[in-house]
Design a protein around this motif. Structure first.
Motif, PDB file in Angstrom:
ATOM      1  N   THR A   1      17.258 -13.241  34.959  1.00  0.00           N
ATOM      2  CA  THR A   1      17.315 -13.491  33.514  1.00  0.00           C
ATOM      3  C   THR A   1      16.479 -14.712  33.164  1.00  0.00           C
ATOM      4  O   THR A   1      16.292 -15.610  33.985  1.00  0.00           O
ATOM      5  CB  THR A   1      18.762 -13.740  33.045  1.00  0.00           C
ATOM      6  N   GLU A   2      15.975 -14.723  31.941  1.00  0.00           N
ATOM      7  CA  GLU A   2      15.330 -15.910  31.375  1.00  0.00           C
ATOM      8  C   GLU A   2      16.107 -16.275  30.119  1.00  0.00           C
ATOM      9  O   GLU A   2      16.419 -15.403  29.297  1.00  0.00           O
ATOM     10  CB  GLU A   2      13.860 -15.644  31.042  1.00  0.00           C
TER      11      GLU A   2
ATOM     12  N   LYS B   1       2.821 -19.539  39.735  1.00  0.00           N
ATOM     13  CA  LYS B   1       2.854 -21.005  39.690  1.00  0.00           C
ATOM     14  C   LYS B   1       2.816 -21.526  38.245  1.00  0.00           C
ATOM     15  O   LYS B   1       3.271 -22.624  37.963  1.00  0.00           O
ATOM     16  CB  LYS B   1       1.660 -21.577  40.462  1.00  0.00           C
ATOM     17  N   GLU B   2       2.248 -20.728  37.339  1.00  0.00           N
ATOM     18  CA  GLU B   2       2.202 -21.153  35.938  1.00  0.00           C
ATOM     19  C   GLU B   2       3.556 -20.991  35.259  1.00  0.00           C
ATOM     20  O   GLU B   2       3.740 -21.412  34.117  1.00  0.00           O
ATOM     21  CB  GLU B   2       1.154 -20.326  35.180  1.00  0.00           C
ATOM     22  N   GLY B   3       4.462 -20.385  35.976  1.00  0.00           N
ATOM     23  CA  GLY B   3       5.769 -20.096  35.387  1.00  0.00           C
ATOM     24  C   GLY B   3       6.510 -21.323  34.911  1.00  0.00           C
ATOM     25  O   GLY B   3       7.214 -21.276  33.888  1.00  0.00           O
ATOM     26  N   LYS B   4       6.355 -22.444  35.624  1.00  0.00           N
ATOM     27  CA  LYS B   4       7.067 -23.672  35.237  1.00  0.00           C
ATOM     28  C   LYS B   4       6.687 -24.096  33.823  1.00  0.00           C
ATOM     29  O   LYS B   4       7.544 -24.506  33.031  1.00  0.00           O
ATOM     30  CB  LYS B   4       6.772 -24.784  36.232  1.00  0.00           C
ATOM     31  N   ALA B   5       5.398 -24.020  33.525  1.00  0.00           N
ATOM     32  CA  ALA B   5       4.948 -24.409  32.186  1.00  0.00           C
ATOM     33  C   ALA B   5       5.490 -23.454  31.126  1.00  0.00           C
ATOM     34  O   ALA B   5       5.874 -23.877  30.025  1.00  0.00           O
ATOM     35  CB  ALA B   5       3.421 -24.430  32.145  1.00  0.00           C
ATOM     36  N   LEU B   6       5.556 -22.172  31.457  1.00  0.00           N
ATOM     37  CA  LEU B   6       6.076 -21.188  30.512  1.00  0.00           C
ATOM     38  C   LEU B   6       7.576 -21.352  30.298  1.00  0.00           C
ATOM     39  O   LEU B   6       8.078 -21.217  29.179  1.00  0.00           O
ATOM     40  CB  LEU B   6       5.761 -19.779  31.015  1.00  0.00           C
TER      41      LEU B   6
ATOM     42  N   ALA C   1       8.264 -13.336  34.470  1.00  0.00           N
ATOM     43  CA  ALA C   1       9.630 -12.866  34.712  1.00  0.00           C
ATOM     44  C   ALA C   1       9.624 -11.650  35.633  1.00  0.00           C
ATOM     45  O   ALA C   1      10.448 -11.529  36.554  1.00  0.00           O
ATOM     46  CB  ALA C   1      10.306 -12.535  33.387  1.00  0.00           C
ATOM     47  N   LYS C   2       8.694 -10.750  35.402  1.00  0.00           N
ATOM     48  CA  LYS C   2       8.574  -9.559  36.240  1.00  0.00           C
ATOM     49  C   LYS C   2       8.214  -9.940  37.673  1.00  0.00           C
ATOM     50  O   LYS C   2       8.749  -9.384  38.640  1.00  0.00           O
ATOM     51  CB  LYS C   2       7.499  -8.637  35.653  1.00  0.00           C
ATOM     52  N   GLN C   3       7.329 -10.920  37.813  1.00  0.00           N
ATOM     53  CA  GLN C   3       6.854 -11.328  39.130  1.00  0.00           C
ATOM     54  C   GLN C   3       7.976 -11.926  39.974  1.00  0.00           C
ATOM     55  O   GLN C   3       7.958 -11.842  41.205  1.00  0.00           O
ATOM     56  CB  GLN C   3       5.715 -12.338  38.978  1.00  0.00           C
ATOM     57  N   ASP C   4       8.965 -12.527  39.327  1.00  0.00           N
ATOM     58  CA  ASP C   4      10.110 -13.094  40.061  1.00  0.00           C
ATOM     59  C   ASP C   4      10.835 -12.029  40.878  1.00  0.00           C
ATOM     60  O   ASP C   4      11.245 -12.266  42.013  1.00  0.00           O
ATOM     61  CB  ASP C   4      11.098 -13.751  39.091  1.00  0.00           C
TER      62      ASP C   4
ATOM     63  N   VAL D   1       9.494  -2.586  38.568  1.00  0.00           N
ATOM     64  CA  VAL D   1      10.195  -3.683  37.890  1.00  0.00           C
ATOM     65  C   VAL D   1      10.019  -3.527  36.381  1.00  0.00           C
ATOM     66  O   VAL D   1       8.901  -3.287  35.889  1.00  0.00           O
ATOM     67  CB  VAL D   1       9.648  -5.056  38.343  1.00  0.00           C
ATOM     68  N   TYR D   2      11.125  -3.660  35.640  1.00  0.00           N
ATOM     69  CA  TYR D   2      11.103  -3.568  34.184  1.00  0.00           C
ATOM     70  C   TYR D   2      11.592  -4.881  33.588  1.00  0.00           C
ATOM     71  O   TYR D   2      12.441  -5.570  34.166  1.00  0.00           O
ATOM     72  CB  TYR D   2      12.004  -2.428  33.701  1.00  0.00           C
ATOM     73  N   VAL D   3      11.049  -5.205  32.423  1.00  0.00           N
ATOM     74  CA  VAL D   3      11.475  -6.402  31.692  1.00  0.00           C
ATOM     75  C   VAL D   3      11.984  -5.966  30.324  1.00  0.00           C
ATOM     76  O   VAL D   3      11.252  -5.313  29.558  1.00  0.00           O
ATOM     77  CB  VAL D   3      10.314  -7.411  31.529  1.00  0.00           C
ATOM     78  N   VAL D   4      13.216  -6.305  30.013  1.00  0.00           N
ATOM     79  CA  VAL D   4      13.812  -5.975  28.718  1.00  0.00           C
ATOM     80  C   VAL D   4      13.720  -7.209  27.830  1.00  0.00           C
ATOM     81  O   VAL D   4      14.294  -8.263  28.140  1.00  0.00           O
ATOM     82  CB  VAL D   4      15.284  -5.538  28.879  1.00  0.00           C
ATOM     83  N   ASP D   5      12.978  -7.092  26.728  1.00  0.00           N
ATOM     84  CA  ASP D   5      12.734  -8.218  25.818  1.00  0.00           C
ATOM     85  C   ASP D   5      13.881  -8.298  24.812  1.00  0.00           C
ATOM     86  O   ASP D   5      13.773  -7.855  23.660  1.00  0.00           O
ATOM     87  CB  ASP D   5      11.387  -8.016  25.120  1.00  0.00           C
ATOM     88  N   LEU D   6      14.979  -8.867  25.240  1.00  0.00           N
ATOM     89  CA  LEU D   6      16.167  -8.969  24.388  1.00  0.00           C
ATOM     90  C   LEU D   6      15.910  -9.844  23.162  1.00  0.00           C
ATOM     91  O   LEU D   6      16.468  -9.596  22.083  1.00  0.00           O
ATOM     92  CB  LEU D   6      17.337  -9.540  25.199  1.00  0.00           C
TER      93      LEU D   6
END
Length: 699
Positions: free
Chosen positions: A9-10, A135-140, A173-176, A42-47
């Motif tokens: 989750t994010e 690696k760019e995930g931290k900034a996002l 999120a998907k890459q995680d 892998v799927y991402v649900v944009d809640l």
């Protein structure tokens, strides 16, 4: 094969995650829910933008036969069950709230001496770029998961304000999920397999963290207020005493400059030990003593502890998430998180004084009780942990568990027997006996000072420690080494004394005297040699472990057994030591370098970096001893919890439980369960003792 739903989750929250996931979950918003079923896509649900979880996912969450796999699952499980996503679906919350369905790649990593973060694991296993955590995930995450700085007009970034970054965020999120599945494939899993006792222990650990411990929030809040007022008073006093040169007593550099200018005295630092030593100096000017006494009071760290406690307490007054399963590298012991009762200072006041102090803090009358508010609040910190109405805390602590386990592992028969005799009331205190055994003195005549030396010997020398280790523990127990040497040297065997003098000559030549006088160094070294002479089986264990590890790493043998309790083998790049419980200690990348040193890859305790760490027989013995001590306590915990002694905390070798305030829930019963050896520890002499109280204390 089990059916697995991988999920992540994010989230967004105005509250920082630093306050703990349980407090965080009370106000959390889940923005993205990413998932994959088995090896599927892998799927991402944009809640956040109105998407709903597919019915397929709902069905999988409701299916008790489907395992739920996450990295740091405590976070995801907690925000999903305590947040608002499923507030209208109690059936889903019930289905996913119980830890038994969950598996966790971070916990598997910890259980095999690896770092816990997904990014670090990707680096360790050198995953390909398309499979490595972004690696760019931290900034996002910083952009979308927390409020933006106050000086920025747009206080919250969303898909509307940052559409391009939002698309990247969803890819991250998907890459995680992709990275997590790849890491799981790469990692060994000898300790956390389905059906293993360690998996059961982790599920119990999660229930303990969910349960939490009751906190006297009123005491914590009143203590913060009390400390704040006292800090202001001490600041005013410091300002007056220094004629405005130092604004507060915590201004270290300004304080040191003032002391030089006003008194002509140079101090290297203002640590607690320096101040205590100077306050005992009869030649120090009275004015400087008063100033140092103010500094001593102002430097207490209890303020931050109280604040950390209040930030992490849930709205129902319970503190959760204080334990990290397998948190101690190499040994697998529990570690603390957030407010850490494991690191609380020892009380310097009697229990009855602390009880009166708590009443004074809560009633606002501390000024009538004491002129040292900081000392009082430091002593009352433990008391914030309490029992709720109608219940009590029942506490028990394993006695000298490391010393007992080490003697049992090594087969040090005289010491095992000594523990048994002491436990049944017919034997001598083990610290007296240690001194007696080392120096041929009748234990009946071992003095209080000599017993203290025996204690330092036991703590410092059991893992192949030498003069340096003896110095470290001597300082902790306030032993004056020169004064000790004057008294103790007459009890040292002449042959050992000659060997110690030769050792000093070597240390002097190699500049390894630790700043000690010759007399003090010689006696410390003699103590080491005397202790080793008295413990031949423990010394032999160090040698067996060292040689066994070398034989396995070099490939000369596939497996080495040590006295039917331990075995050493190698699987690929992993050195493994099988403990009596069946758990493995793991040493990734173990090797012997060109200088003959044993090393492995691990997390440096201080720098937290993944790097090569040297080891040796005594250090390996320490890892094993502490791991076995942890296993002894862990194996008792399910039975303790099932019998109504609801475990709320563990602190080192101590278990804190919350029980109905009835006579049958006694500390004697708890101690009996805790000190019953597991089936794999036949012959291990265990003892435990405890207390019952409405507040936590140091017994």
């Amino acid at each position: 094969m089990p059916q697995i739903l991988y999920l992540d989750t994010e989230t967004y929250n105005e509250q920082p995650i630093a306050n703990g996931v349980y407090a965080y979950a009370e106000t959390v918003e889940i923005m993205l829910f990413q998932y994959a079923f088995n090896d599927g896509p892998v799927y991402v649900v944009d809640l956040a933008n109105g998407a709903k979880l597919p019915q397929e996912v709902i069905n999988l969450l409701l299916n008790p036969d489907v395992l739920l796999f996450a990295h740091d699952s405590k976070f995801d499980r907690t925000v999903l069950t305590r947040g608002n996503l499923f507030k209208d679906r109690p059936d889903i919350i019930d289905a996913i709230s119980q830890p038994g369905r969950w598996r966790d790649s971070m916990i598997i990593a910890y259980a095999h001496s690896l770092k816990g973060s997904l990014s670090d694991l990707c680096d360790i296993f050198k995953l390909e770029n398309d499979k490595a955590k972004d690696k760019e995930g931290k900034a996002l995450v910083k952009l979308f998961c927390k409020p933006r700085p106050k000086n920025i007009k747009i206080r919250r970034a969303t898909s509307k304000t940052h559409p391009e970054e939002w698309d990247k965020f969803k890819h991250y999120a998907k890459q995680d999920i992709v990275s997590m599945r790849e890491v799981i494939k790469k990692m060994p899993n000898w300790n956390m397999r389905d059906g293993s006792i360690e998996l059961d222990f982790w599920h119990l650990d999660q229930r303990i963290n969910d349960r939490g411990v009751c906190i006297d929030v009123d005491l914590a809040q009143k203590s913060v207020e009390c400390i704040s007022m006292e800090q202001q008073r001490l600041a005013d006093e410091t300002n007056n005493m220094t004629n405005g040169e130092v604004q507060t007593a915590t201004q270290r550099d300004a304080m040191l400059r003032h002391i030089v200018g006003a008194y002509g005295i140079t101090l290297n630092d203002l640590t607690a030990s320096t101040i205590e030593r100077r306050l005992d100096d009869p030649d120090l000017p009275d004015g400087l003593k008063e100033l140092l006494a103010v500094r001593q009071q102002a430097s207490t760290t209890s303020t931050s502890k109280y604040k950390a406690l209040l930030k992490r307490v849930s709205s129902d007054g319970r503190l959760r998430g204080t334990l990290q399963f397998m948190g101690a590298p190499r040994t697998g012991r529990w570690a603390g998180r957030g407010f850490q009762p494991q690191n609380l200072t020892r009380p310097t006041m009697a229990d009855w004084e602390i009880e009166i102090g708590i009443d004074a803090i809560k009633s606002g009358t501390t000024d009538l009780l004491t002129d040292n508010i900081m000392k009082l609040t430091s002593n009352t910190l433990r008391g914030c942990i309490c029992a709720p109405e109608g219940k009590k805390l029942v506490v028990s602590d394993l006695s000298n568990i490391e010393g007992r386990v080490l003697a049992w592992l090594a087969g040090e028969r005289w010491k095992i027997q000594a523990f048994r005799e002491y436990d049944n009331g017919t034997g001598h205190d083990l610290y007296k006996l240690s001194y007696s055994k080392s120096f041929g003195v009748n234990p009946e005549y071992v003095t209080k000072e000599q017993r203290q030396i025996g204690k330092v010997q036991e703590l410092a020398l059991g893992y192949e420690g030498g003069v340096g280790a003896f110095i470290t523990f001597s300082m902790a127990y306030g032993i004056d080494l020169d004064a000790m040497a004057d008294i103790a040297i007459k009890n040292v065997d002449l042959r050992i004394l000659d060997e110690a003098k030769n050792a000093y000559e070597w240390a002097l030549k190699n500049k390894r005297t630790y700043g000690l006088s010759e007399k003090a160094y010689v006696v410390c070294d003699a103590f080491k040699r005397s202790w080793r002479t008295a413990h031949p089986s423990i010394v032999e264990l160090w040698k067996k472990l060292d040689s066994g590890v070398r034989l396995v790493i070099s490939g000369h043998v596939g497996c080495v057994r040590i006295d039917d309790k331990l075995s050493i083998d190698r699987t690929g790049a992993w050195l493994r030591i099988r403990l009596p419980s069946g758990r493995y200690l793991c040493y990734p990348g173990a090797r012997i370098d060109e200088n003959g040193k044993i090393s492995y890859m691990g997390q440096n305790t201080y720098s937290r970096k993944w790097e090569r760490i040297n080891t040796y027989g005594g250090k390996i013995a320490e890892n094993i001893t502490q791991a076995v001590a942890r296993d002894v306590m862990a194996w008792s915990m399910p039975c303790i919890d099932e019998l109504g002694f609801n475990i709320v905390l563990t602190v080192h070798d101590e278990i804190i439980t919350e029980c109905p305030d009835w006579p049958e829930y006694s500390h004697e019963y708890l101690s009996q369960m805790l000190s019953t050896p597991p089936h794999w520890a036949d012959g291990l002499p265990l003892a435990a003792a405890g207390f019952e109280s409405y507040r936590y204390k140091k017994d």
